[in-house]
Design a protein around this motif. Structure first.
Motif, PDB file in Angstrom:
ATOM      1  N   ALA A 154     155.503   6.213  63.102  1.00  0.00           N
ATOM      2  CA  ALA A 154     154.932   5.665  61.857  1.00  0.00           C
ATOM      3  C   ALA A 154     155.200   5.246  60.863  1.00  0.00           C
ATOM      4  CB  ALA A 154     153.805   4.397  62.771  1.00  0.00           C
ATOM      5  N   SER A 155     155.546   4.482  60.284  1.00  0.00           N
ATOM      6  CA  SER A 155     155.871   4.148  58.728  1.00  0.00           C
ATOM      7  C   SER A 155     154.327   4.516  58.118  1.00  0.00           C
ATOM      8  CB  SER A 155     156.328   2.941  58.635  1.00  0.00           C
ATOM      9  OG  SER A 155     155.020   2.305  58.399  1.00  0.00           O
ATOM     10  N   ASP A 156     154.464   5.377  56.589  1.00  0.00           N
ATOM     11  CA  ASP A 156     152.796   5.411  55.947  1.00  0.00           C
ATOM     12  C   ASP A 156     151.806   4.248  56.335  1.00  0.00           C
ATOM     13  OD1 ASP A 156     154.322   7.886  55.310  1.00  0.00           O
ATOM     14  OD2 ASP A 156     154.112   8.061  53.764  1.00  0.00           O
ATOM     15  N   ALA A 157     152.616   3.053  55.199  1.00  0.00           N
ATOM     16  CA  ALA A 157     151.487   1.837  55.343  1.00  0.00           C
ATOM     17  C   ALA A 157     151.097   1.439  57.247  1.00  0.00           C
ATOM     18  CB  ALA A 157     152.803   0.459  54.682  1.00  0.00           C
ATOM     19  N   GLU A 158     151.625   1.990  57.818  1.00  0.00           N
ATOM     20  CA  GLU A 158     150.840   1.576  59.317  1.00  0.00           C
ATOM     21  C   GLU A 158     150.280   2.834  59.767  1.00  0.00           C
ATOM     22  OE1 GLU A 158     155.274  -0.721  61.160  1.00  0.00           O
ATOM     23  OE2 GLU A 158     154.956   1.787  61.303  1.00  0.00           O
ATOM     24  N   VAL A 159     150.575   3.460  59.424  1.00  0.00           N
ATOM     25  CA  VAL A 159     149.082   4.711  60.068  1.00  0.00           C
ATOM     26  C   VAL A 159     148.208   4.475  59.195  1.00  0.00           C
ATOM     27  CG1 VAL A 159     148.824   7.004  59.397  1.00  0.00           C
ATOM     28  CG2 VAL A 159     151.355   6.177  59.881  1.00  0.00           C
ATOM     29  N   ILE A 160     148.151   4.189  57.404  1.00  0.00           N
ATOM     30  CA  ILE A 160     147.145   3.537  56.637  1.00  0.00           C
ATOM     31  C   ILE A 160     146.318   2.987  57.438  1.00  0.00           C
ATOM     32  CG2 ILE A 160     146.644   3.363  54.239  1.00  0.00           C
ATOM     33  CD1 ILE A 160     148.897   5.228  53.591  1.00  0.00           C
ATOM     34  N   GLN A 161     146.968   1.529  57.613  1.00  0.00           N
ATOM     35  CA  GLN A 161     146.318   0.391  58.336  1.00  0.00           C
ATOM     36  C   GLN A 161     145.586   0.545  59.477  1.00  0.00           C
ATOM     37  OE1 GLN A 161     148.967  -2.586  59.852  1.00  0.00           O
ATOM     38  NE2 GLN A 161     147.425  -4.227  59.662  1.00  0.00           N
ATOM     39  N   SER A 162     145.961   2.009  60.333  1.00  0.00           N
ATOM     40  CA  SER A 162     145.191   2.613  61.497  1.00  0.00           C
ATOM     41  C   SER A 162     144.434   2.907  61.266  1.00  0.00           C
ATOM     42  CB  SER A 162     146.828   2.812  62.564  1.00  0.00           C
ATOM     43  OG  SER A 162     146.054   3.343  63.738  1.00  0.00           O
ATOM     44  N   THR A 164     142.687   2.979  58.415  1.00  0.00           N
ATOM     45  CA  THR A 164     141.619   2.014  58.129  1.00  0.00           C
ATOM     46  C   THR A 164     141.186   1.157  59.799  1.00  0.00           C
ATOM     47  OG1 THR A 164     142.471   1.594  56.420  1.00  0.00           O
ATOM     48  CG2 THR A 164     140.765   0.090  56.976  1.00  0.00           C
ATOM     49  N   ALA A 165     141.610   0.685  59.983  1.00  0.00           N
ATOM     50  CA  ALA A 165     141.237  -0.173  61.510  1.00  0.00           C
ATOM     51  C   ALA A 165     140.568   0.780  62.757  1.00  0.00           C
ATOM     52  CB  ALA A 165     142.659  -0.450  62.576  1.00  0.00           C
ATOM     53  N   HIS A 166     140.615   2.050  62.412  1.00  0.00           N
ATOM     54  CA  HIS A 166     139.701   3.109  63.480  1.00  0.00           C
ATOM     55  C   HIS A 166     138.892   3.771  62.700  1.00  0.00           C
ATOM     56  CE1 HIS A 166     143.373   2.964  65.899  1.00  0.00           C
ATOM     57  NE2 HIS A 166     142.650   3.255  67.237  1.00  0.00           N
ATOM     58  N   HIS A 167     138.380   3.549  61.568  1.00  0.00           N
ATOM     59  CA  HIS A 167     136.946   3.343  60.601  1.00  0.00           C
ATOM     60  C   HIS A 167     137.041   5.101  60.517  1.00  0.00           C
ATOM     61  CE1 HIS A 167     135.999  -0.851  61.374  1.00  0.00           C
ATOM     62  NE2 HIS A 167     135.721   0.060  62.179  1.00  0.00           N
ATOM     63  N   VAL A 168     138.636   6.247  60.020  1.00  0.00           N
ATOM     64  CA  VAL A 168     138.178   6.720  59.694  1.00  0.00           C
ATOM     65  C   VAL A 168     137.971   7.421  58.472  1.00  0.00           C
ATOM     66  CG1 VAL A 168     139.925   9.457  60.202  1.00  0.00           C
ATOM     67  CG2 VAL A 168     140.211   7.041  61.456  1.00  0.00           C
ATOM     68  N   THR A 170     138.097  10.393  55.248  1.00  0.00           N
ATOM     69  CA  THR A 170     138.408  10.952  54.632  1.00  0.00           C
ATOM     70  C   THR A 170     137.418  12.192  53.816  1.00  0.00           C
ATOM     71  OG1 THR A 170     140.504  10.096  54.264  1.00  0.00           O
ATOM     72  CG2 THR A 170     140.374  11.412  52.946  1.00  0.00           C
ATOM     73  N   LEU A 171     137.435  13.186  54.678  1.00  0.00           N
ATOM     74  CA  LEU A 171     135.789  13.798  53.498  1.00  0.00           C
ATOM     75  C   LEU A 171     136.626  15.379  53.470  1.00  0.00           C
ATOM     76  CD1 LEU A 171     133.065  12.997  56.153  1.00  0.00           C
ATOM     77  CD2 LEU A 171     133.731  12.103  54.184  1.00  0.00           C
ATOM     78  N   ASP A 172     136.814  15.940  51.913  1.00  0.00           N
ATOM     79  CA  ASP A 172     137.578  16.662  51.896  1.00  0.00           C
ATOM     80  C   ASP A 172     138.983  17.171  52.581  1.00  0.00           C
ATOM     81  OD1 ASP A 172     135.073  17.574  50.636  1.00  0.00           O
ATOM     82  OD2 ASP A 172     134.479  18.617  51.721  1.00  0.00           O
ATOM     83  N   GLY A 173     139.736  16.319  52.462  1.00  0.00           N
ATOM     84  CA  GLY A 173     140.975  16.333  53.205  1.00  0.00           C
ATOM     85  C   GLY A 173     140.916  15.944  54.551  1.00  0.00           C
ATOM     86  N   GLU A 174     139.618  15.605  55.059  1.00  0.00           N
ATOM     87  CA  GLU A 174     139.878  15.989  56.711  1.00  0.00           C
ATOM     88  C   GLU A 174     140.136  14.980  57.004  1.00  0.00           C
ATOM     89  OE1 GLU A 174     137.248  18.662  59.525  1.00  0.00           O
ATOM     90  OE2 GLU A 174     136.655  19.423  57.375  1.00  0.00           O
ATOM     91  N   LEU A 175     140.019  14.394  58.079  1.00  0.00           N
ATOM     92  CA  LEU A 175     140.359  13.043  58.657  1.00  0.00           C
ATOM     93  C   LEU A 175     139.093  12.684  60.137  1.00  0.00           C
ATOM     94  CD1 LEU A 175     144.034  11.865  59.390  1.00  0.00           C
ATOM     95  CD2 LEU A 175     142.031  10.811  57.283  1.00  0.00           C
ATOM     96  N   ARG A 176     137.935  12.399  59.466  1.00  0.00           N
ATOM     97  CA  ARG A 176     136.307  12.317  60.644  1.00  0.00           C
ATOM     98  C   ARG A 176     136.582  10.928  61.424  1.00  0.00           C
ATOM     99  NH1 ARG A 176     133.039  15.977  59.342  1.00  0.00           N
ATOM    100  NH2 ARG A 176     132.215  16.094  61.162  1.00  0.00           N
ATOM    101  N   PRO A 177     136.759  10.333  62.209  1.00  0.00           N
ATOM    102  CA  PRO A 177     136.706   9.306  62.704  1.00  0.00           C
ATOM    103  C   PRO A 177     134.768   9.023  62.803  1.00  0.00           C
ATOM    104  CG  PRO A 177     137.323   9.774  64.795  1.00  0.00           C
ATOM    105  CD  PRO A 177     137.092  11.008  63.205  1.00  0.00           C
ATOM    106  N   LEU A 178     134.465   7.542  62.587  1.00  0.00           N
ATOM    107  CA  LEU A 178     133.201   7.586  62.762  1.00  0.00           C
ATOM    108  C   LEU A 178     132.578   7.491  64.753  1.00  0.00           C
ATOM    109  CD1 LEU A 178     132.167   5.034  59.567  1.00  0.00           C
ATOM    110  CD2 LEU A 178     130.734   7.374  60.598  1.00  0.00           C
ATOM    111  N   GLU A 179     131.606   7.719  64.597  1.00  0.00           N
ATOM    112  CA  GLU A 179     131.780   7.480  66.130  1.00  0.00           C
ATOM    113  C   GLU A 179     130.828   5.874  66.322  1.00  0.00           C
ATOM    114  OE1 GLU A 179     128.232   9.716  69.463  1.00  0.00           O
ATOM    115  OE2 GLU A 179     127.242   9.106  67.628  1.00  0.00           O
ATOM    116  N   HIS A 180     131.400   5.222  67.231  1.00  0.00           N
ATOM    117  CA  HIS A 180     131.452   3.956  67.401  1.00  0.00           C
ATOM    118  C   HIS A 180     129.692   3.624  67.518  1.00  0.00           C
ATOM    119  CE1 HIS A 180     135.290   3.610  68.559  1.00  0.00           C
ATOM    120  NE2 HIS A 180     135.054   4.270  69.941  1.00  0.00           N
ATOM    121  N   SER A 181     129.238   4.089  68.008  1.00  0.00           N
ATOM    122  CA  SER A 181     126.981   4.274  68.162  1.00  0.00           C
ATOM    123  C   SER A 181     127.001   3.775  66.872  1.00  0.00           C
ATOM    124  CB  SER A 181     127.110   5.364  68.867  1.00  0.00           C
ATOM    125  OG  SER A 181     127.091   5.837  69.212  1.00  0.00           O
TER     126      SER A 181
END
Length: 359
Positions: A154-162, A164-168, A170-181
């Motif tokens: 996907a394009s960079d803009a589409e990946v960034i949007q996703s 954000t939508a998945h509530h991920v 960025t911690l020290d360069g790592e991507l960490r999605p927030l657990e739903h609960s």
């Protein structure tokens, strides 16, 4: 009359070396307008179907066979007087065309980040010495931003949007999605803090809500519908293995957001994640948790799964579940026409039912 001498290249080095790419009209306009930094990048893994991306849009590459052969020609490379005026370097029987597609982000992103969730209790994982922090990090799957950008088609803009939508995070360069609960718990605390501080959701003071942020007051809009949506999904997930009565769910949702925000809840906020079943002969409507991200992206399988959950649909309630397979409303209507038939009940309401299985 002007004549020229044409011959095939003496060596076969150029044979098979050329491909013609047909650009869509919207991309041609952007090129002609001289849009700065416009680029075309083929993304994905070696076993993926080719997807080519601009900064903000994704296209599938499709090979189209031509009825006539195209010749790739060039001038002679030799200054010999007997050399041909035009040299045929290659022959093409097909071209590549770019077709706009819905980027398949969610499935791969979810798979890549599966074991990297940021949960309650992770707040202090950066405490301690460097070796201790590294040891904790080594115990989980580590996924970095650049890795996702390279792997997700996907394009960079589409990946960034996703992301954000998945509530991920960025911690020290790592991507960490927030657990739903954990996300829902944070959002409940946020709503409680807004009420406790007698703030307007349109101008909440961040420093008073989140003490770990900057010391100065920062005005920030609180998107209450989005907050209510995430809390509603968390409530609905508790019944993901079975259906729940609509009235019961709405009461639970209302209690979860609190009395001050009850007016913000609306079942439409959950579209694409929730199915409202027909009551039939019963008087009670039931809700089923069905996140769009869990459904197949093959249209045939998708329609089959949807109509197993609910035997008939209205167009407006079906549309949110087709966003990952239809790039626009026109493409969506074509899919509906192919896989569904329309019937009208005694009240004049149009319903979609699944066509007979297609071979």
């Amino acid at each position: 009359m002007t004549t020229c001498r044409v011959e095939f290249a003496s060596s076969g080095d150029d044979v098979g070396a050329y491909r013609l790419l047909q650009l869509p009209d919207d991309l041609i306009k952007r090129l002609e307008a001289g849009e700065p930094d416009l680029s075309l990048i083929i993304k994905g893994r070696s076993d993926d179907d080719a997807v080519i991306c601009t900064q903000d849009k994704s296209y599938a590459l499709r090979q189209v066979v031509l009825s006539n052969t195209l010749l790739v020609v060039g001038g002679a490379s030799s200054a010999d007087a007997d050399a041909a005026d035009i040299v045929i370097r290659d022959q093409l029987s097909s071209i590549l065309e770019m077709v706009p597609v819905v980027p398949k982000i969610s499935g791969r992103l979810t798979a890549m980040l599966k074991d990297s969730e940021y949960r309650e209790g992770n707040e202090d994982e950066s405490d301690g010495g460097e070796e201790e922090v590294e040891e904790r990090a080594a115990k989980r799957k580590r996924v970095f931003y650049d890795e996702v950008m390279d792997s997700v088609q996907a394009s960079d803009a589409e990946v960034i949007q996703s992301i954000t939508a998945h509530h991920v995070l960025t911690l020290d360069g790592e991507l960490r999605p927030l657990e739903h609960s954990y996300l829902a718990q944070i959002l409940r605390l946020l709503l409680n803090a807004i009420v406790a501080q007698s703030m307007s959701p349109d101008a909440a003071l961040i420093d008073e809500l989140v003490l770990s942020m900057q010391e100065q007051d920062v005005a920030k809009d609180a998107n209450i519908p989005d907050i209510a949506r995430e809390i509603g999904l968390d409530v609905l997930r508790t019944s993901q293995d079975s259906s729940v009565e609509r009235l019961e769910f709405m009461n639970q949702w209302s209690n979860a957001v609190g009395e001050s925000f009850t007016d913000s809840i609306d079942i439409k906020l959950l579209e694409g994640n929730c199915v409202v079943r027909d009551p039939g002969t019963a008087s009670v409507q039931e809700l089923v948790y069905l996140p769009r991200s869990s459904l197949p992206t093959d249209p045939g399988l998708l329609f089959n799964d949807l109509f197993l959950v609910k035997p008939r649909w209205q167009v407006d309630e079906l549309a949110p579940f087709l966003r990952d397979v239809a790039v626009d409303s026109k493409a969506r209507d074509k899919l509906v026409l192919k896989w569904c038939r329309t019937t009208t009940d005694g009240q004049g309401i149009n319903w979609l039912t699944l066509r007979a299985k297609q071979v």
